[in-house]
Design a protein around this motif. Structure first.
Motif, PDB file in Angstrom:
ATOM      1  N   SER A   8      29.182 -35.453  35.937  1.00 59.37           N
ATOM      2  CA  SER A   8      29.726 -34.106  35.792  1.00 59.37           C
ATOM      3  C   SER A   8      30.800 -33.889  36.841  1.00 59.37           C
ATOM      4  O   SER A   8      30.594 -34.187  38.018  1.00 59.37           O
ATOM      5  CB  SER A   8      28.625 -33.055  35.954  1.00 59.37           C
ATOM      6  N   ALA A   9      31.928 -33.372  36.399  1.00 60.92           N
ATOM      7  CA  ALA A   9      33.062 -33.235  37.318  1.00 60.92           C
ATOM      8  C   ALA A   9      33.226 -31.816  37.843  1.00 60.92           C
ATOM      9  O   ALA A   9      33.562 -31.615  39.006  1.00 60.92           O
ATOM     10  CB  ALA A   9      34.344 -33.677  36.618  1.00 60.92           C
ATOM     11  N   ALA A  10      33.016 -30.840  36.990  1.00 56.90           N
ATOM     12  CA  ALA A  10      33.276 -29.458  37.392  1.00 56.90           C
ATOM     13  C   ALA A  10      32.424 -28.518  36.551  1.00 56.90           C
ATOM     14  O   ALA A  10      31.957 -28.897  35.470  1.00 56.90           O
ATOM     15  CB  ALA A  10      34.755 -29.122  37.207  1.00 56.90           C
ATOM     16  N   ALA A  11      32.226 -27.315  37.052  1.00 55.37           N
ATOM     17  CA  ALA A  11      31.396 -26.351  36.336  1.00 55.37           C
ATOM     18  C   ALA A  11      31.907 -24.940  36.584  1.00 55.37           C
ATOM     19  O   ALA A  11      32.600 -24.681  37.577  1.00 55.37           O
ATOM     20  CB  ALA A  11      29.945 -26.469  36.786  1.00 55.37           C
ATOM     21  N   SER A  12      31.533 -24.067  35.678  1.00 61.25           N
ATOM     22  CA  SER A  12      31.983 -22.676  35.802  1.00 61.25           C
ATOM     23  C   SER A  12      30.905 -21.741  35.310  1.00 61.25           C
ATOM     24  O   SER A  12      30.380 -21.896  34.201  1.00 61.25           O
ATOM     25  CB  SER A  12      33.252 -22.482  34.969  1.00 61.25           C
ATOM     26  N   PHE A  13      30.545 -20.774  36.150  1.00 61.03           N
ATOM     27  CA  PHE A  13      29.625 -19.712  35.734  1.00 61.03           C
ATOM     28  C   PHE A  13      30.397 -18.588  35.055  1.00 61.03           C
ATOM     29  O   PHE A  13      31.522 -18.259  35.471  1.00 61.03           O
ATOM     30  CB  PHE A  13      28.899 -19.115  36.942  1.00 61.03           C
ATOM     31  N   GLY A  14      29.789 -18.000  34.073  1.00 63.84           N
ATOM     32  CA  GLY A  14      30.382 -16.841  33.416  1.00 63.84           C
ATOM     33  C   GLY A  14      29.427 -16.333  32.352  1.00 63.84           C
ATOM     34  O   GLY A  14      28.561 -17.066  31.880  1.00 63.84           O
ATOM     35  N   ASP A  15      29.594 -15.098  31.989  1.00 64.55           N
ATOM     36  CA  ASP A  15      28.706 -14.505  30.983  1.00 64.55           C
ATOM     37  C   ASP A  15      29.243 -14.855  29.597  1.00 64.55           C
ATOM     38  O   ASP A  15      29.957 -14.075  28.979  1.00 64.55           O
ATOM     39  CB  ASP A  15      28.641 -12.996  31.184  1.00 64.55           C
ATOM     40  N   LEU A  16      28.873 -16.026  29.119  1.00 63.47           N
ATOM     41  CA  LEU A  16      29.442 -16.525  27.870  1.00 63.47           C
ATOM     42  C   LEU A  16      28.922 -15.775  26.648  1.00 63.47           C
ATOM     43  O   LEU A  16      29.642 -15.586  25.673  1.00 63.47           O
ATOM     44  CB  LEU A  16      29.153 -18.023  27.721  1.00 63.47           C
ATOM     45  N   ASP A  17      27.652 -15.359  26.688  1.00 63.26           N
ATOM     46  CA  ASP A  17      27.071 -14.726  25.499  1.00 63.26           C
ATOM     47  C   ASP A  17      27.038 -13.203  25.595  1.00 63.26           C
ATOM     48  O   ASP A  17      26.487 -12.540  24.717  1.00 63.26           O
ATOM     49  CB  ASP A  17      25.668 -15.284  25.231  1.00 63.26           C
ATOM     50  N   GLY A  18      27.590 -12.671  26.665  1.00 59.07           N
ATOM     51  CA  GLY A  18      27.723 -11.223  26.766  1.00 59.07           C
ATOM     52  C   GLY A  18      26.440 -10.468  27.028  1.00 59.07           C
ATOM     53  O   GLY A  18      26.369  -9.262  26.780  1.00 59.07           O
ATOM     54  N   ASP A  19      25.427 -11.155  27.551  1.00 57.81           N
ATOM     55  CA  ASP A  19      24.167 -10.450  27.818  1.00 57.81           C
ATOM     56  C   ASP A  19      24.035 -10.021  29.273  1.00 57.81           C
ATOM     57  O   ASP A  19      22.992  -9.543  29.696  1.00 57.81           O
ATOM     58  CB  ASP A  19      22.966 -11.313  27.398  1.00 57.81           C
ATOM     59  N   GLY A  20      25.083 -10.228  30.051  1.00 57.80           N
ATOM     60  CA  GLY A  20      25.100  -9.689  31.410  1.00 57.80           C
ATOM     61  C   GLY A  20      24.755 -10.670  32.503  1.00 57.80           C
ATOM     62  O   GLY A  20      24.962 -10.372  33.687  1.00 57.80           O
ATOM     63  N   ASP A  21      24.196 -11.831  32.144  1.00 58.36           N
ATOM     64  CA  ASP A  21      23.878 -12.799  33.203  1.00 58.36           C
ATOM     65  C   ASP A  21      24.862 -13.966  33.183  1.00 58.36           C
ATOM     66  O   ASP A  21      25.732 -14.047  32.327  1.00 58.36           O
ATOM     67  CB  ASP A  21      22.423 -13.283  33.096  1.00 58.36           C
TER      68      ASP A  21
END
Lengths: 552, 263
Positions: free
Chosen positions: A169-182
């Motif tokens: 794994s080279a890189a990662a990104s957090f984000g609220d992909l499914d729109g449920d707030g987490d």
């Protein structure tokens, strides 16, 4: 300051007015303070002639408040090992920020000991406890470290469900992909690679070099949805429909301002991905029709570094990527409606980058004049011996540009000082106001273990530093938000992301230069769900926490 | 005393030449050290303008090396050239070496060889095009102001469109769009057909895009694609069509481009 009351605007710190002076010797000057700061040189193999792909792709950096004291500490993934002597790696390092640009190695006490090959990082509060957590991309199972209320980190890799594969794994990104707030997680994976069975060497411009990535099988990327408690489950959401590629970087942001995230994945030697969320919540890959898969000529690029910034001042994030020697770095202008145009040449960023092999890149307002500069760190992948034979340079200087209307112009040492021409085999970098004087400092990491801290000495009191807070949210720092500073000659925009530059987790703050304008300014925050809120009466020379629900 | 004066006069003359060849308004805005290649090219300008084409040295190894280069046998050519250079300094051999290195995209090595090929006084048939070759290598190594000087010299020497085309591209990079348009249109008049005309049309489309003239850019790219249906041009045309909202044409051109790429 661990937690903040939901005040309209919580004033954290005022910069000392006595700091105001006539400005630095160089308008874009940086002073290297690595060794006084307790950084400098980490253990590393001394071999400047890498023998394998895995030796040259690391490593990133992460800025994280790892002890809840309100300042930004540093995490450095393990980097610098060799396939013949992997133990020569520095191992993961956690450097505690003691304030006043002093750091100390607190790896052992932090629980962040990490000896495997590791690359990218992402920072986010995955379990909503108000403390930043750390995700580390590795060759082999990845790691999630949860920050503990009493200090230190707990290795929750297995229990979180994020250590399910042994991919590189080279890189990662957090984000609220499914729109449920987490906070969900996108992991960009690279190639199938066995350090004990190296691929055959290949030829590059007449020289025999280590093999890969071309010729190796790509690793499919991974997407995980947060269950709401910091545990994750693999998700498809349409992401799995794409062909595996050599992922090197990933950034999630709201590129069209519709209140949902898109995901940009930089792939080595092939088309980039651009995922858009549809009305049914699933994602589709539209890199080609979005114009961001390739450069203007339809050619795939290496796409190591990724920077977001609004260069054409339309409030939308443009994307700048760094590429291999012999190719140009690329400016993808966001024209709206999720369409990007390669405007590199017209913006003066093309030919000048061709001799360099680019890695970390970022937009930053170095001189606090209200316009962001663009910085690229460089360094070759091939070893000193090969580079010398071929007339290249393994160690390369940085490239720094200032924006003048609709183009960028190079800034040379005469205006920046020596730091910009110092040559290195640079990889990851992060920028943040580490000394809380209102301007952005830099930390950049060299493949050979050098960690340079560059203190920005732009005139103090000419910046506003904003951080966001969503009380009670599982996305406390409001990753995915856009912050606009209004009240100056023109609006300025920043995006809060959990990843960027190159395999790094930049500060989740928004720094704005205010130049000679005295204010007051106001901020307009577009929160991750698309709703907006205004925060008035912001004065230069101060830091603010903008708490959701307390604005106008 | 007298020798000192001569040195001072020589330096003043060289500085004057540099000022002449680096025209105002075309320098990088941020100060950077003057590239020594600019002085070298200034000297070459004095020598090459008005000088008739030179004969070959007649050296058999170099004649053979030229044949190997033409026939796509670079390693055989390299052996002969390096063998020649072992015997004696030869600007002609350095020129051929510079061509070899350029073809291998080893640009720094090409710069070193081509700079040597322009040594004053040396004569060989291709010396008048060495500045252009050097310009390309300088451009690829990021030495843009010196590359401009080389291209301007080549244009004055040859009058053909190639230097104008390269200068036009550099003008676009420098944000000098009006000048770029003039130069590229001038180049277009010289390129009446084929790939040269197609890529010049594509470069001109870039200037249209700068002015948000999408229809103009599309027209130029359509003409370019008709001349040379290459994947890069098709991709560029597809992007413009998509920006204009013509998704159908964009998809068609993208598919055609992918077909040419084998994708």
């Amino acid at each position: 300051m661990r937690s903040c009351r939901p005040l309209a605007v919580a004033l954290l710190l005022g910069f000392s007015a006595s700091c105001l002076d006539d400005g630095p010797e160089f308008p874009y000057g940086m002073t290297e303070v690595s060794y006084p700061a307790g950084l400098g040189q980490l253990p590393s193999h001394s071999n400047r002639d890498p023998a394998a792909l895995i030796e040259v792709k690391g490593g990133g950096l992460a800025l994280i408040d790892g002890d809840g004291d309100g300042d930004l500490d540093l995490f450095l993934p393990a980097c610098g090992g060799s396939v013949t002597d992997p133990d020569m790696s520095s191992g993961g390092r956690y450097m505690e920020n003691l304030g006043r640009l002093k750091f100390r190695d607190a790896t052992k006490a932090s629980g962040l000991s990490f000896s495997r090959w590791s690359f990218g990082t992402a920072v986010g509060d995955v379990n909503g406890d108000g403390l930043d957590d750390l995700f580390v991309c590795a060759h082999g199972p990845n790691s999630l470290f949860l920050q503990q209320a009493g200090g230190g980190f707990h290795d929750a890799s297995a229990s979180s469900g994020l250590a399910q594969t042994s991919a590189w794994s080279a890189a990662a990104s957090f984000g609220d992909l499914d729109g449920d707030g987490d906070l969900d997680l996108y992991i960009a994976n690279y190639v199938q690679f066995d350090p004990e069975s190296l691929p055959k060497p290949m030829m590059f411009r007449g020289a025999e070099v280590f093999g890969g990535p071309l010729g190796l099988s790509a690793e499919p990327d991974e997407v995980y949805l947060n269950e709401g408690d910091g545990s994750f489950v693999p998700a498809s959401l349409g992401f799995a429909a794409v062909k595996a590629a050599y992922g090197l970087g990933v950034v999630s942001a709201d590129f069209d301002g519709d209140g949902t995230l898109e995901v940009f994945v930089g792939n080595d030697s092939g088309p980039n991905f651009f995922f858009q969320r549809g009305a049914d919540g699933s994602f589709s890959e539209n890199g080609l029709t979005s114009g961001i898969a390739f450069d203007e000529n339809g050619l795939g690029q290496a796409t190591m570094g990724i920077a977001l910034g609004d260069v054409n001042r339309d409030g939308r994030p443009d994307v700048f990527t760094t590429n291999f020697m012999g190719d140009r770095n690329t400016l993808h202008l966001n024209l709206g409606d999720l369409f990007f145009d390669d405007a590199t040449r017209r913006w003066g960023l093309g030919q000048i980058s061709v001799p360099y092999l680019g890695w970390a890149t970022t937009f930053l307002d170095m001189d606090c004049d209200g316009t962001q500069e663009l910085l690229v760190f460089n360094g070759h992948v091939y070893g000193e011996t090969i580079c010398r034979q071929q007339g290249w340079s393994q160690r390369q200087p940085a490239l720094l540009f200032r924006q003048v209307e609709n183009r960028f112009e190079p800034i040379h040492a005469a205006e920046a000082g020596d730091w910009v021409q110092q040559q290195g085999i640079e990889r990851g970098a992060v920028c943040a106001d580490l000394d809380r004087d209102g301007d952005l400092d830099l930390v950049v990491r060299d493949l050979t273990g050098s960690v340079r801290l560059l203190r920005n000495d732009a005139a103090p009191g000419r910046g506003i530093l904003l951080s966001l807070q969503q009380p009670g949210s599982m996305n406390r720092r409001a990753i995915g938000s856009r912050v606009a500073l209004l009240g100056g000659p023109r609006p300025q925009y920043r995006w809060i992301t959990s990843s960027g530059t190159y395999q790094s987790a930049n500060a989740q703050e928004a720094q704005f230069g205010t130049g000679s304008h005295k204010g007051p300014f106001q901020a307009e925050v577009t929160w991750p769900d698309g709703s907006s809120e205004r925060f008035p009466a912001l004065m230069p020379g101060m830091n603010f926490v903008l708490v959701r629900g307390s604005g106008e | 005393m007298r020798a000192g004066l001569i040195v001072i006069l020589f330096l003043a003359l060289l500085a004057g030449l540099v000022l002449i060849v680096v025209q105002p308004g075309q320098q990088d805005p941020s100060p950077e050290p003057t590239d020594p290649a600019i002085a070298l090219l200034a000297g070459a300008r004095v020598e090459l303008l008005g000088q008739p084409r030179s004969p070959s040295s007649g050296r058999a190894p170099l004649a053979a090396a030229r044949k190997h280069l033409s026939a796509g046998r670079p390693e055989r050519a390299r052996e002969l050239i390096l063998g020649e250079l072992e015997g004696a300094w030869s600007a002609e051999a350095y020129y051929l070496l510079g061509i070899l290195e350029s073809r291998a995209r080893l640009w720094q090595r090409a710069v070193e060889a081509l700079e040597r090929s322009l040594v004053p006084g040396a004569r060989y048939p291709e010396k008048s095009i060495a500045p252009f070759r050097l310009g390309r290598a300088l451009e690829e190594t990021g030495r843009i102001p010196a590359a401009r000087v080389a291209y301007r010299l080549d244009h004055d020497l040859s009058g053909d469109g190639e230097a104008l085309f390269r200068l036009g591209l550099l003008d676009i990079e420098a944000g000098q769009f009006a000048q770029a348009k003039t130069r590229l249109e001038d180049a277009l008049r010289r390129f009446t057909q084929g790939p040269d005309r197609a890529r010049t049309l594509a470069a001109l489309s870039d200037i249209c895009l700068e002015g948000d003239d999408l229809a103009g850019a599309r027209q130029l790219l359509e003409e370019a694609v008709a001349l040379r249906p290459h994947s890069e041009l098709l991709h560029r045309l597809a992007r413009v069509c998509r920006r204009m909202g013509d998704g159908e044409a964009a998809d068609r051109h993208t598919l055609a481009a992918q077909g040419l790429q084998g994708g």
